[in-house]
Design an enzyme around this catalytic site. Sequence first.
Site, PDB file in Angstrom:
ATOM      1  N   VAL A 108       0.763  -1.201   0.104  1.00 26.64           N
ATOM      2  CA  VAL A 108       0.032  -0.017   0.082  1.00 26.64           C
ATOM      3  C   VAL A 108       0.899   1.202   0.039  1.00 26.64           C
ATOM      4  CG1 VAL A 108      -1.915   1.075   1.248  1.00 26.64           C
ATOM      5  CG2 VAL A 108      -1.868  -1.301   1.006  1.00 26.64           C
ATOM      6  N   ASP A 254      -5.277 -33.013  27.400  1.00 26.70           N
ATOM      7  CA  ASP A 254      -5.423 -31.936  28.404  1.00 26.70           C
ATOM      8  C   ASP A 254      -6.920 -31.484  27.906  1.00 26.70           C
ATOM      9  OD1 ASP A 254      -5.060 -30.056  30.389  1.00 26.70           O
ATOM     10  OD2 ASP A 254      -5.070 -28.724  28.712  1.00 26.70           O
ATOM     11  N   HIS A 744      -0.570 -22.142  35.576  1.00 24.48           N
ATOM     12  CA  HIS A 744      -1.533 -21.255  35.671  1.00 24.48           C
ATOM     13  C   HIS A 744      -2.004 -20.134  34.508  1.00 24.48           C
ATOM     14  CE1 HIS A 744      -0.781 -21.691  40.342  1.00 24.48           C
ATOM     15  NE2 HIS A 744      -1.541 -22.711  40.015  1.00 24.48           N
TER      16      HIS A 744
END
Length: 774
Positions: A108, A254, A744
Amino acid sequence: MSAKAIREATGKELLNRHLGSAAAKCRFVPVSDGSDWNTLVAQNPWMKTEKLVVKPDQLIKRRGKLGLIKVNAGLVEVKSWVDARMNKETQVGKATGKLRNFLVEPFVSHPQSDESYVCIYSHRFGDTILFHHEGGVDIGDVDAKAVTLEVAIDEKPSVEKITTKLLAKVTSDKKTIIANFIKSLYDVYVDLFFTYLEINPLVVTGGEVYILDLAAKLDSTAEFMCKQKWGEIEYPAPFGRDALPEEAYIADLDAKSGASLKLTILNKSGRIWTMVAGGGASVIYSDTICDLGGASELANYGEYSGAPSEQQTYEYAKTILGLMTEEKHPKGKILIIGGGIANFTNVASTFKGIVKALQQFQPKLIEHNISIFVRRAGPNFQEGLRVMREVGQTLGVPIHVFGPETHMTAIVSMALGIKSLPPEPEPQQTTANFLLPGGMNAQSPASSRKPFFQSTNGSSTSGNHSFDGEYSGETLFSKKTKAIVWGMQTRAVQSTLDFDFVCSRKEPSVVAMVYPFGGDHRQKFYWGHKEILIPVYKNMGDAMKKHPDAEVMVSFASLRSAYESTVETLQYPQIRTIAIIAEGIPENMTRRIIKMATEKGVCVIGPATVGGIKPGCFKIGNTGGMMDNILASRLYRPGSVAYVSRSGGMSNELNNIIARSTNGVYEGVAIGGDRYPGTTFMDHLLRYQADPNVKMIVLLGEVGGVEEYEVCQALKDKRIDKPMVAWCIGTCASMFSSEVQFGHAGACANAERETAVAKKQSSCRSRCFRSAKF
């Protein structure tokens, strides 16, 4: 992990489908090893007729600065540029990896003045939109330069507000088009559960908006809500670490399991391998290995938790052993099978799965000179350690086995030869038999209950310690606390009742259960040696109406239903505390819960937590583990040390450490491992500061987030002046060459300030005690 980075091509495809007419459609062609250029050109004729841009699409930051973008080039030049780099090793920061994925786009043409910068990111209290009227590779410190617009949760910015707050330096002919674009972009950001979206540069030319470079993250936990909008999403590995099929296999396990199974290969040729239980414990083991000089030899990061079955643990162990025995190491190899004291995972069951895998790999374990070091505790750990010791005598492989009498990380220094091996301890004979005060003479619970106003004045408890009886401030739990449990979690309820009984409570703390998938009935439990019946209601309203004295809701709702059930719970003013056990609730939903709870003055513990405990008074669900651990950690009566932790698994290890080193735990809360816990460290630390029964505070933080800095500031300005021992897990992250997402969801640093190293340095400048190692 919740926030996961996506490829630029994926982000642009999502915007193409959902952004509408606010911007020109992104035209792009992904190119990978094996792509047929003739086919790509036939499908995208503009590649022959227009000037092009080409760049790698592998989560590499600052590609322009690194010279990894070719602009204003023809097709032949682009093809040559890609061929020269495809599958070639490239250094990016500390990471070395091979370039395998590229993106080709139309060039562009525009002047520098048409470039700008826009970024949206999420945080606990809402979203921030950053804008700078200048963009591109030389933008510099955008945080210092950009103007910001804060958007509160569940609010949408207007075009007028965007124009006023962000576009003051934009020329008047572009203000409307950019304001409309940012408004539409933010709507898509929220609707598609983005957590981060950066466009640099954003180009406005010829009355059109062009998205040139893009970086984005999605909340992967929202997949069950956004699957149709997203389509199939690929989350690539960070640059410098190839995604192995074994990692994909564990990720698939999992996804299909209610347990947590994680595996990341750091160095396939490494000597030190880990098989650790628990999201927090797994990081602490990695920290310790790195602290002791083993970073270069650490082969993997991984964790298993959430009560995986024997078969699931076998599959996990088999995968690690398969990778571990692919190549030899001149010094032999080390396998650390570690973990804290589990709250509810059956240690015997998981160890039987590991033993099965060890037996299968026996010849290779001997051939590769592998030594194994084990430390674990929790439900049925005596049986688990016995099985592990027995297999060590038959495998012909050295296996050194330790239980809760050994510090959690002590086996690391043993394994690395820094500390000599002590004699293996005698197996503990304690079981969960009821060593309960009063035994059969204890009274059964009263048949009827009356509403009461909670008194914060504690009553005397067994042992040599008692509440002062003078504190009248804010407290979460007392000997009179009563709870309703959402979900048919009979094991957790029985664990709570056993704790109540051993604490000499006069009646059970659990007064009712809510289970919307069955009819009203009564469920049998044991109060000591006697049977009692606890009512189960299909409708939450019935439970609240019939038990107005219940003030705690313990929610075992799944990640799909936790939001709705929590919002319903918040409609009942009698509930003062809600514990949300589920892990993986979409972040936007968690933030809404926090907002509603804050407005109503309700304390939320979790999500992604095991809960909390107040010795002698009340515990949430599986907190504290089985009766043998409750007795060993003296959780049946209050001590004077209060702690707050991110990790639920590590909370039980803290119970053990504190019981061995002090007069015991006064209260402990695991705020949860997700990115946005319902309450923060400070919410609980200020309670501990105000409570005269608390003489000392322990804080276990971790990498990710910035809450620890609030604690440091509170120590400096003496809002907290009680002795505090603090530790921040995740220091190993700075030693890895590529980003690692720990167990976590919140344990990932998005900026230097969120790293464990930075937090520990800050704690050094405040008034807390910080040891050199965990």
